[in-house]
Design a protein around this motif. Structure first.
Motif, PDB file in Angstrom:
ATOM      1  N   TYR A 143      -3.650   3.929   5.020  1.00 54.91           N
ATOM      2  CA  TYR A 143      -3.318   5.336   4.762  1.00 54.91           C
ATOM      3  C   TYR A 143      -3.490   6.130   6.049  1.00 54.91           C
ATOM      4  O   TYR A 143      -4.427   5.888   6.824  1.00 54.91           O
ATOM      5  CB  TYR A 143      -4.228   5.922   3.690  1.00 54.91           C
ATOM      6  N   ASN A 154       1.095   5.902   2.909  1.00 52.44           N
ATOM      7  CA  ASN A 154       0.480   4.590   3.078  1.00 52.44           C
ATOM      8  C   ASN A 154       1.541   3.534   3.324  1.00 52.44           C
ATOM      9  O   ASN A 154       2.726   3.737   3.032  1.00 52.44           O
ATOM     10  CB  ASN A 154      -0.380   4.238   1.856  1.00 52.44           C
ATOM     11  N   ASN A 159      -2.492  11.639  -2.811  1.00 47.19           N
ATOM     12  CA  ASN A 159      -2.421  10.380  -2.073  1.00 47.19           C
ATOM     13  C   ASN A 159      -1.705  10.584  -0.745  1.00 47.19           C
ATOM     14  O   ASN A 159      -0.594  11.119  -0.705  1.00 47.19           O
ATOM     15  CB  ASN A 159      -1.673   9.329  -2.896  1.00 47.19           C
TER      16      ASN A 159
END
Length: 400
Positions: free
Chosen positions: A254, A222, A219
């Motif tokens: 993001y 963000n 990930n």
């Protein structure tokens, strides 16, 4: 005499004798020819091989190096081919400790005698067992700043380890090790498994299956910020926007950490309302802008409330000049007064609250050298309020 030779018993005995002589001459000439034991060679640390059912047993203990002494012809010993090997045949033995197992040699040339020290050894065999164990995923390395990893997904989640009971007692984990150095992309790969003990990787332990599929979602940094909507084309004359309400007022953006650090809001889709005369609900995709790599959600539902518009006029709104280069002076040539008279249109309730201090009119001369220019006039107005009555506002400016 001929009758004696014709007897079956005699013929059979003669045949057997001839066959024995031929076999001896072919298989071991040393039986017929005395071996010269005055010539010998001594070979130390010869590896002992073990022949056993590796699918059923684990060889726990065995002498693995012995000494081999060879006797024979000097020339033969000097040019001895490397085809010989020493082995212990354990194929008929079961689990446990076995004493005085004889060693054997294969691959020696004819006419060479051998002596093995020791000639017999002790061995220990343990029957292999298997246990089911969970797979552990180890991520090795660091992600770039701001990047994080979700919990790894592994398939299958459990595997069998197989080996001797004493060896399996040492197993503390079965691991799939994945290198993640500076990666920004999600991982989906096949990884070989390894059994580990308290002191590190273990040998002589089999893992079934020995390869698993590992998925790791990576990930990017963000940030959740307000969603800002912009009207690209306003409603037709006589109508105004009273309110624009997205179903979700914030979005998760993001992108690189330095971009997110300065992000205060995210500009969403631009609305085209030039044919809208009544309340409407529209669904629009949220664009990927600037340094953003992803935005969630991907689209937004927007409710637009329309009302009949009213107008309100303002006089002597000062025109400002921005972006003047260093050492330059500006002069507004048109409009001569440097002021504007404008008419605003909007929803009655909102328009009533607008006064002259809420209106900013300006021209931008950034990066322009000396000269005279005709430049579009831009307005900074309260939300949902627009200038009407003149399609293109322009000003003439000189730079000296």
């Amino acid at each position: 005499m001929s009758k004696w030779l014709e007897r079956d018993v005699v013929l059979r005995l003669v045949s057997i004798g001839v066959a024995i002589m031929l076999w001896i001459s072919v298989t071991d000439a040393s039986i017929l020819t005395p071996v010269d034991e005055s010539n010998s060679t001594r070979i130390r640390d010869v590896t002992v091989e073990a022949k056993y059912d590796k699918s059923r047993f684990e060889l726990v203990k065995m002498t693995d190096k012995v000494e081999l002494i060879l006797y024979g012809d000097k020339y033969t010993l000097e040019y001895l081919p490397p085809t010989y090997h020493i082995y212990a045949d354990l194929r008929k033995l079961g689990p446990g400790v076995h004493h005085d197992v004889p060693l054997q040699v294969d691959g020696l040339p004819a006419g060479v005698k051998k002596k093995i020290k020791p000639a017999k050894i002790d061995v220990k065999l343990e029957e292999k067992i298997q246990r089911e164990m969970p797979v552990q995923v180890d991520l090795i390395g660091k992600f770039p700043k701001g990047y994080t990893a979700s919990v790894p997904i592994v398939n299958p989640t459990k595997v069998f380890v197989r080996g001797s009971e004493s060896k399996l007692d040492e197993v503390t984990a079965v691991k799939a090790v994945v290198a993640v150095d500076e990666t920004t992309k999600s991982i989906n790969k096949l990884v070989k498994l390894q059994a580990y003990g308290e002191k590190g990787p273990l040998n002589r332990v089999d893992v079934y299956p020995d390869v698993v599929n590992v998925q790791v979602a990576v990930n990017s940094p963000n940030k959740e910020v307000p969603l800002k909507l912009e009207i690209d084309k306003g409603p037709p004359p006589g109508y105004a926007v009273e309110s624009i309400q997205p179903k979700k007022e914030t979005v998760t953006v993001y992108g690189p950490q330095n971009y997110l650090d300065s992000l205060q809001y995210y500009m969403g889709p631009k609305l085209n309302l030039e044919n809208v005369t009544h309340d409407i609900t529209i669904r629009m995709p949220i664009p990927i802008r600037d340094n953003a790599t992803k935005v969630e959600p991907k689209e937004v539902e927007i409710y637009v409330k329309m009302v009949p518009s009213k107008t309100k006029s303002f006089e002597t709104i000062p025109l400002q000049v921005t972006g003047v280069g260093e050492g330059l002076k500006t002069k507004i040539l048109s409009p001569e007064s440097g002021n504007l008279n404008i008419t605003l249109s909007g929803a009655p309730e909102q328009l009533e609250k607008v006064d002259a201090s809420d209106i900013k009119a300006y021209v931008d001369v950034s990066n322009l050298p000396k000269g005279k220019y005709e430049i579009p006039i831009r307005f900074s107005l309260p939300y949902h309020i627009q200038v009407v009555g003149q399609k293109d506002f322009k000003a003439t400016v000189s730079l000296d």
